[in-house]
Design a protein around this motif. Structure first.
Motif, PDB file in Angstrom:
ATOM      1  N   VAL A 173       0.979   7.474   1.848  1.00 40.24           N
ATOM      2  CA  VAL A 173       0.556   6.643   2.973  1.00 40.24           C
ATOM      3  C   VAL A 173       1.695   6.400   3.966  1.00 40.24           C
ATOM      4  CG1 VAL A 173       0.050   4.203   3.516  1.00 40.24           C
ATOM      5  CG2 VAL A 173      -1.425   5.456   1.948  1.00 40.24           C
ATOM      6  N   LEU A 212     -14.805  -3.131   4.594  1.00 42.99           N
ATOM      7  CA  LEU A 212     -13.907  -1.991   4.382  1.00 42.99           C
ATOM      8  C   LEU A 212     -14.694  -0.704   4.166  1.00 42.99           C
ATOM      9  CD1 LEU A 212     -11.043  -3.519   2.184  1.00 42.99           C
ATOM     10  CD2 LEU A 212     -11.269  -3.471   4.644  1.00 42.99           C
ATOM     11  N   ARG A 259      -2.218  -6.092  14.671  1.00 44.47           N
ATOM     12  CA  ARG A 259      -3.468  -5.399  15.037  1.00 44.47           C
ATOM     13  C   ARG A 259      -4.427  -5.349  13.852  1.00 44.47           C
ATOM     14  NH1 ARG A 259      -0.115  -2.199  18.350  1.00 44.47           N
ATOM     15  NH2 ARG A 259       0.309  -0.617  16.776  1.00 44.47           N
ATOM     16  N   ILE A 260      -3.881  -5.017  12.681  1.00 44.68           N
ATOM     17  CA  ILE A 260      -4.739  -4.919  11.499  1.00 44.68           C
ATOM     18  C   ILE A 260      -5.320  -6.280  11.127  1.00 44.68           C
ATOM     19  CG2 ILE A 260      -4.702  -4.522   9.009  1.00 44.68           C
ATOM     20  CD1 ILE A 260      -3.387  -2.107   9.317  1.00 44.68           C
ATOM     21  N   ALA A 318      -7.929  -7.348  13.523  1.00 45.85           N
ATOM     22  CA  ALA A 318      -9.188  -6.617  13.325  1.00 45.85           C
ATOM     23  C   ALA A 318      -9.950  -7.203  12.134  1.00 45.85           C
ATOM     24  CB  ALA A 318      -8.913  -5.129  13.113  1.00 45.85           C
ATOM     25  N   LEU A 319      -9.215  -7.560  11.090  1.00 45.27           N
ATOM     26  CA  LEU A 319      -9.869  -8.195   9.934  1.00 45.27           C
ATOM     27  C   LEU A 319     -10.449  -9.556  10.331  1.00 45.27           C
ATOM     28  CD1 LEU A 319      -7.853  -8.024   6.604  1.00 45.27           C
ATOM     29  CD2 LEU A 319     -10.141  -7.161   7.061  1.00 45.27           C
ATOM     30  N   ILE A 366     -15.560   0.629   7.553  1.00 45.20           N
ATOM     31  CA  ILE A 366     -14.409   1.201   8.279  1.00 45.20           C
ATOM     32  C   ILE A 366     -14.050   2.577   7.702  1.00 45.20           C
ATOM     33  CG2 ILE A 366     -11.970   0.907   8.937  1.00 45.20           C
ATOM     34  CD1 ILE A 366     -12.343  -2.114   8.771  1.00 45.20           C
ATOM     35  N   HIS A 389       1.826  -3.602  14.722  1.00 49.33           N
ATOM     36  CA  HIS A 389       0.769  -2.926  13.969  1.00 49.33           C
ATOM     37  C   HIS A 389       0.143  -3.870  12.932  1.00 49.33           C
ATOM     38  CE1 HIS A 389      -1.583   0.243  12.247  1.00 49.33           C
ATOM     39  NE2 HIS A 389      -1.110  -0.073  11.054  1.00 49.33           N
ATOM     40  N   LEU A 443       0.839  -1.205   0.000  1.00 47.32           N
ATOM     41  CA  LEU A 443       0.000   0.000   0.000  1.00 47.32           C
ATOM     42  C   LEU A 443       0.875   1.256   0.000  1.00 47.32           C
ATOM     43  CD1 LEU A 443      -2.873   1.309   0.333  1.00 47.32           C
ATOM     44  CD2 LEU A 443      -2.476   1.217   2.807  1.00 47.32           C
ATOM     45  N   ILE A 470      -6.246  -0.840  -0.685  1.00 50.64           N
ATOM     46  CA  ILE A 470      -5.933  -1.999   0.150  1.00 50.64           C
ATOM     47  C   ILE A 470      -6.894  -3.153  -0.174  1.00 50.64           C
ATOM     48  CG2 ILE A 470      -7.245  -1.860   2.342  1.00 50.64           C
ATOM     49  CD1 ILE A 470      -4.462  -2.114   3.744  1.00 50.64           C
ATOM     50  N   GLN A 516     -11.761   5.105  14.804  1.00 50.98           N
ATOM     51  CA  GLN A 516     -10.300   5.101  14.955  1.00 50.98           C
ATOM     52  C   GLN A 516      -9.607   5.621  13.700  1.00 50.98           C
ATOM     53  OE1 GLN A 516      -9.856   0.957  16.181  1.00 50.98           O
ATOM     54  NE2 GLN A 516      -9.123   1.638  18.167  1.00 50.98           N
ATOM     55  N   HIS A 517     -10.174   5.355  12.531  1.00 50.88           N
ATOM     56  CA  HIS A 517      -9.548   5.847  11.293  1.00 50.88           C
ATOM     57  C   HIS A 517      -9.935   7.290  10.994  1.00 50.88           C
ATOM     58  CE1 HIS A 517      -8.585   1.602  10.956  1.00 50.88           C
ATOM     59  NE2 HIS A 517      -7.559   2.003  10.234  1.00 50.88           N
ATOM     60  N   LYS A 567       4.692   6.539  13.167  1.00 47.89           N
ATOM     61  CA  LYS A 567       4.681   6.225  14.608  1.00 47.89           C
ATOM     62  C   LYS A 567       4.843   4.735  14.865  1.00 47.89           C
ATOM     63  CE  LYS A 567       1.783   9.726  16.657  1.00 47.89           C
ATOM     64  NZ  LYS A 567       0.367   9.759  16.983  1.00 47.89           N
ATOM     65  N   LEU A 602     -13.920   0.887  14.546  1.00 51.76           N
ATOM     66  CA  LEU A 602     -12.780   1.003  13.626  1.00 51.76           C
ATOM     67  C   LEU A 602     -12.916   2.248  12.750  1.00 51.76           C
ATOM     68  CD1 LEU A 602     -12.297  -2.747  12.636  1.00 51.76           C
ATOM     69  CD2 LEU A 602     -10.520  -1.292  13.628  1.00 51.76           C
ATOM     70  N   PHE A 657       2.299   6.010   8.782  1.00 47.94           N
ATOM     71  CA  PHE A 657       2.742   4.904   9.626  1.00 47.94           C
ATOM     72  C   PHE A 657       4.116   5.153  10.258  1.00 47.94           C
ATOM     73  CE2 PHE A 657      -0.243   2.661   6.632  1.00 47.94           C
ATOM     74  CZ  PHE A 657      -1.217   2.379   7.590  1.00 47.94           C
ATOM     75  N   LEU A 699      -5.581  -6.771  -1.116  1.00 48.46           N
ATOM     76  CA  LEU A 699      -6.071  -7.967  -0.420  1.00 48.46           C
ATOM     77  C   LEU A 699      -6.600  -9.002  -1.410  1.00 48.46           C
ATOM     78  CD1 LEU A 699      -7.913  -6.388   2.653  1.00 48.46           C
ATOM     79  CD2 LEU A 699      -6.164  -8.187   2.782  1.00 48.46           C
TER      80      LEU A 699
HETATM   81  C1  HEM Z   1      -4.550   1.969  12.991  1.00 48.97           C
HETATM   82  C2  HEM Z   1      -7.256  -1.725  11.374  1.00 48.97           C
HETATM   83  C3  HEM Z   1      -6.743  -0.105   6.842  1.00 48.97           C
HETATM   84  C4  HEM Z   1      -4.335   3.734   8.482  1.00 48.97           C
HETATM   85  C5  HEM Z   1      -5.318   0.824  12.926  1.00 48.97           C
HETATM   86  C6  HEM Z   1      -5.651  -0.001  14.059  1.00 48.97           C
HETATM   87  C7  HEM Z   1      -6.401  -1.029  13.613  1.00 48.97           C
HETATM   88  C8  HEM Z   1      -6.553  -0.870  12.194  1.00 48.97           C
HETATM   89  C9  HEM Z   1      -7.005  -2.151  14.445  1.00 48.97           C
HETATM   90  C10 HEM Z   1      -5.239   0.294  15.496  1.00 48.97           C
HETATM   91  C11 HEM Z   1      -6.256   1.253  16.038  1.00 48.97           C
HETATM   92  C12 HEM Z   1      -5.806   1.916  17.309  1.00 48.97           C
HETATM   93  O1  HEM Z   1      -5.282   1.228  18.187  1.00 48.97           O
HETATM   94  O2  HEM Z   1      -5.983   3.148  17.413  1.00 48.97           O
HETATM   95  C13 HEM Z   1      -7.345  -1.602   9.999  1.00 48.97           C
HETATM   96  C14 HEM Z   1      -8.037  -2.532   9.132  1.00 48.97           C
HETATM   97  C15 HEM Z   1      -7.880  -2.073   7.873  1.00 48.97           C
HETATM   98  C16 HEM Z   1      -7.099  -0.854   7.925  1.00 48.97           C
HETATM   99  C17 HEM Z   1      -8.784  -3.776   9.577  1.00 48.97           C
HETATM  100  C18 HEM Z   1      -8.392  -2.699   6.594  1.00 48.97           C
HETATM  101  C19 HEM Z   1      -7.746  -3.640   5.989  1.00 48.97           C
HETATM  102  C20 HEM Z   1      -6.076   1.091   6.896  1.00 48.97           C
HETATM  103  C21 HEM Z   1      -5.767   1.898   5.739  1.00 48.97           C
HETATM  104  C22 HEM Z   1      -5.099   2.971   6.189  1.00 48.97           C
HETATM  105  C23 HEM Z   1      -4.971   2.846   7.637  1.00 48.97           C
HETATM  106  C24 HEM Z   1      -6.144   1.588   4.283  1.00 48.97           C
HETATM  107  C25 HEM Z   1      -4.599   4.087   5.304  1.00 48.97           C
HETATM  108  C26 HEM Z   1      -3.429   4.632   5.433  1.00 48.97           C
HETATM  109  C27 HEM Z   1      -4.156   3.570   9.835  1.00 48.97           C
HETATM  110  C28 HEM Z   1      -3.341   4.452  10.668  1.00 48.97           C
HETATM  111  C29 HEM Z   1      -3.387   3.923  11.956  1.00 48.97           C
HETATM  112  C30 HEM Z   1      -4.246   2.747  11.902  1.00 48.97           C
HETATM  113  C31 HEM Z   1      -2.592   5.688  10.196  1.00 48.97           C
HETATM  114  C32 HEM Z   1      -2.648   4.466  13.191  1.00 48.97           C
HETATM  115  C33 HEM Z   1      -1.256   3.892  13.242  1.00 48.97           C
HETATM  116  C34 HEM Z   1      -0.550   4.323  14.525  1.00 48.97           C
HETATM  117  O3  HEM Z   1      -0.762   3.681  15.560  1.00 48.97           O
HETATM  118  O4  HEM Z   1       0.173   5.315  14.490  1.00 48.97           O
HETATM  119  N1  HEM Z   1      -5.874   0.272  11.803  1.00 48.97           N
HETATM  120  N2  HEM Z   1      -6.804  -0.597   9.233  1.00 48.97           N
HETATM  121  N3  HEM Z   1      -5.587   1.696   8.027  1.00 48.97           N
HETATM  122  N4  HEM Z   1      -4.673   2.570  10.607  1.00 48.97           N
HETATM  123 FE1  HEM Z   1      -5.789   1.032   9.932  1.00 48.97          FE
END
Ligand code: HEM
Length: 148
Positions: A47, A141, A70-71, A74-75, A144, A67, A40, A113, A98-99, A53, A95, A51, A117
């Protein structure tokens, strides 16, 4: 209202469980997460800094591995909750919040994404059912990303 049919759900849940059936599934999840997230960031360069952090510059390191897990977890949770629409809905709503709270994250990133996938799952599943996965992932998705 969730968009994929009961048959789609069954197919997706069955195919998903085949992937993680073995021992040490968290290692496989981390590797798969690393693959899709680095792809991605390569395909949409903006993007990468989102990430920082979680230290995407060291994709094999602890913070990024955590990280990735975690993702994938969550899926995994979302797919397993497809039988329980109410619980799924609140999990996805959380979720989405959170986003929404992460400036710079865009709907277009979720579109990409989803493509990644699909390509990845197609490669690892012999009997990948594209239509079922597409309609279930569209629901998951899409929800979310719904607050972006
Ligand atoms: C954080 C799930 C796709 C950007 C997270 C977290 C989960 C998660 C569980 C941690 C949440 C927290 O503790 O605050 C998912 C799932 C996705 C997905 C299931 C779908 C496949 C994306 C996409 C982006 C993204 C496409 C785009 C850039 C972020 C960012 C964080 C985050 C920036 C925070 C990272 C950090 O901790 O600094 N996501 N995410 N996510 N996600 Fe996603």
């Amino acid at each position: 209202q969730f968009c994929c049919s009961a048959e789609d759900r069954n197919i997706v849940q069955k195919q998903w469980s085949v992937l993680w059936g073995d021992t040490e599934s968290s290692k496989v999840k981390i590797a798969f997460g690393r693959l899709i997230l680095t792809k991605l960031a390569k395909e949409i360069p903006e993007v990468k800094e989102l990430f920082n952090k979680v230290d995407i510059d060291n994709p094999e390191g602890g913070p990024f591995s955590a990280h990735c897990l975690r993702i994938l977890n969550a899926l995994d949770m979302s797919i397993n909750l497809m039988d329980d629409p109410e619980a799924l809905d609140s999990a996805l709503d959380h979720l989405a919040d959170q986003h929404h709270d992460r400036p710079g994250v865009k709907k277009a990133h979720f579109k990409k994404i989803a493509e990644i996938l699909h390509t990845g799952l197609q490669q690892v599943l012999d009997d990948y059912n594209a239509l079922s996965w597409k309609s279930c992932f569209k629901g998951i998705l899409g929800k979310i990303a719904s607050k972006l």
